[in-house]
Design an enzyme around this catalytic site. Structure first.
Site, PDB file in Angstrom:
ATOM      1  N   ASP A   1      33.179 -36.277  -6.621  1.00 51.88           N
ATOM      2  CA  ASP A   1      33.159 -37.351  -5.621  1.00 51.88           C
ATOM      3  C   ASP A   1      34.322 -38.317  -5.863  1.00 51.88           C
ATOM      4  O   ASP A   1      34.850 -38.396  -6.975  1.00 51.88           O
ATOM      5  CB  ASP A   1      31.848 -38.149  -5.717  1.00 51.88           C
ATOM      6  CG  ASP A   1      30.641 -37.295  -5.377  1.00 51.88           C
ATOM      7  OD1 ASP A   1      30.808 -36.280  -4.677  1.00 51.88           O
ATOM      8  OD2 ASP A   1      29.533 -37.660  -5.824  1.00 51.88           O
TER       9      ASP A   1
HETATM   10  N1  URA Z   1      27.303 -34.736  -8.971  1.00 54.08           N
HETATM   11  C1  URA Z   1      27.546 -35.827  -8.212  1.00 54.08           C
HETATM   12  O1  URA Z   1      26.625 -36.472  -7.738  1.00 54.08           O
HETATM   13  N2  URA Z   1      28.832 -36.185  -8.013  1.00 54.08           N
HETATM   14  C2  URA Z   1      29.883 -35.508  -8.544  1.00 54.08           C
HETATM   15  O2  URA Z   1      31.042 -35.906  -8.332  1.00 54.08           O
HETATM   16  C3  URA Z   1      29.609 -34.395  -9.327  1.00 54.08           C
HETATM   17  C4  URA Z   1      28.306 -34.015  -9.519  1.00 54.08           C
END
Ligand code: URA
Length: 235
Positions: free
Chosen positions: A104
């Protein structure tokens, strides 16, 4: 493999095809110590030694980089709004590089960048269940009950529970510190797992993906090539 000199230099990120053509004609490229001014000159990628602007340009079929992704960058090859993880590899303009998997925008940590599609597929395949280890700061008190729930599988609103995950509590309090190992890569998975037990991830960092461990020497935004041992471990 035999290929044209201009394609060789362009593929290895020395510039665009038209730029390198001009430079070759201007005498900036040499093959085995001899200046070559014809962009169409065929070279042997295994045997010939190519220099461009005085710098040796070695052909490697695949390249592998470990990036410590900083928060605020998007995991994409291009984006109109935000800085991408590829923008951080400013010196590496090799064609065909892409990030393996997705973090993310606000997540930090380990991201593999390569042009090896087969390896990426092996690491991401839902059937391979490659371990991914995350560190997180979580708003709310993470408890042993959460450890059991995560070990059983969590309902995060998909058609099936998450696979068993290992939750390790490093510190439990108003803000808890944890390590979590998951074997899938569902959308926002870590955040949704904590959300399902009434807590919120406020900081997330990936530490490990399969055998590949984030180099602690890399500051957010820094990257390095994988060592031969690291590449072998992934193969
Ligand atoms: N899980 C999440 O919630 N975000 C990420 O970036 C990776 C795994």
């Amino acid at each position: 493999m035999r290929m044209r000199l201009d394609r060789y230099l362009a593929d290895l990120g020395c510039g665009t095809r038209s730029q390198v053509k001009k430079d070759i004609a201007g005498g900036l490229a040499a093959v085995n110590g001899v200046t070559v001014k014809r962009p169409e000159e065929k070279i042997d990628t295994e045997k010939d030694q190519v220099t461009y602007n005085g710098r040796t340009v070695t052909y490697e079929k695949y390249e592998y980089y470990m990036l410590n992704k900083p928060a605020g960058t998007v995991t994409a090859t291009e984006d109109r709004m935000d800085m991408t993880v590829m923008d951080l590899l400013k010196d590496q303009r090799r064609k065909g590089l892409f990030p393996v998997g997705r973090l993310d925008k606000d997540t930090e940590g380990l991201l593999l960048i390569t042009n090896d599609g087969e390896m990426a597929h092996r690491l991401l395949s839902p059937r391979k269940h490659v371990d991914k280890v995350y560190y997180a700061d979580v708003q709310g008190k993470v408890t042993e009950k959460d450890v059991l729930i995560f070990a059983e599988g969590v309902d995060i609103g998909d058609d099936r529970l998450t696979m068993p995950a290992e939750l390790q509590i490093l510190e439990s309090g108003d803000i808890s510190r944890i390590c979590l190992t998951i074997r899938e890569g569902r959308f926002h998975q870590v955040k949704r797992m904590f959300h399902a037990v009434g807590k919120e991830v406020i900081y997330l960092k990936r530490l490990q993906m399969g055998p590949l461990v984030l180099d602690q020497e890399l500051m957010p935004g820094e990257y390095r090539k994988l060592t031969k041992e690291e590449v072998d471990s992934l193969c």
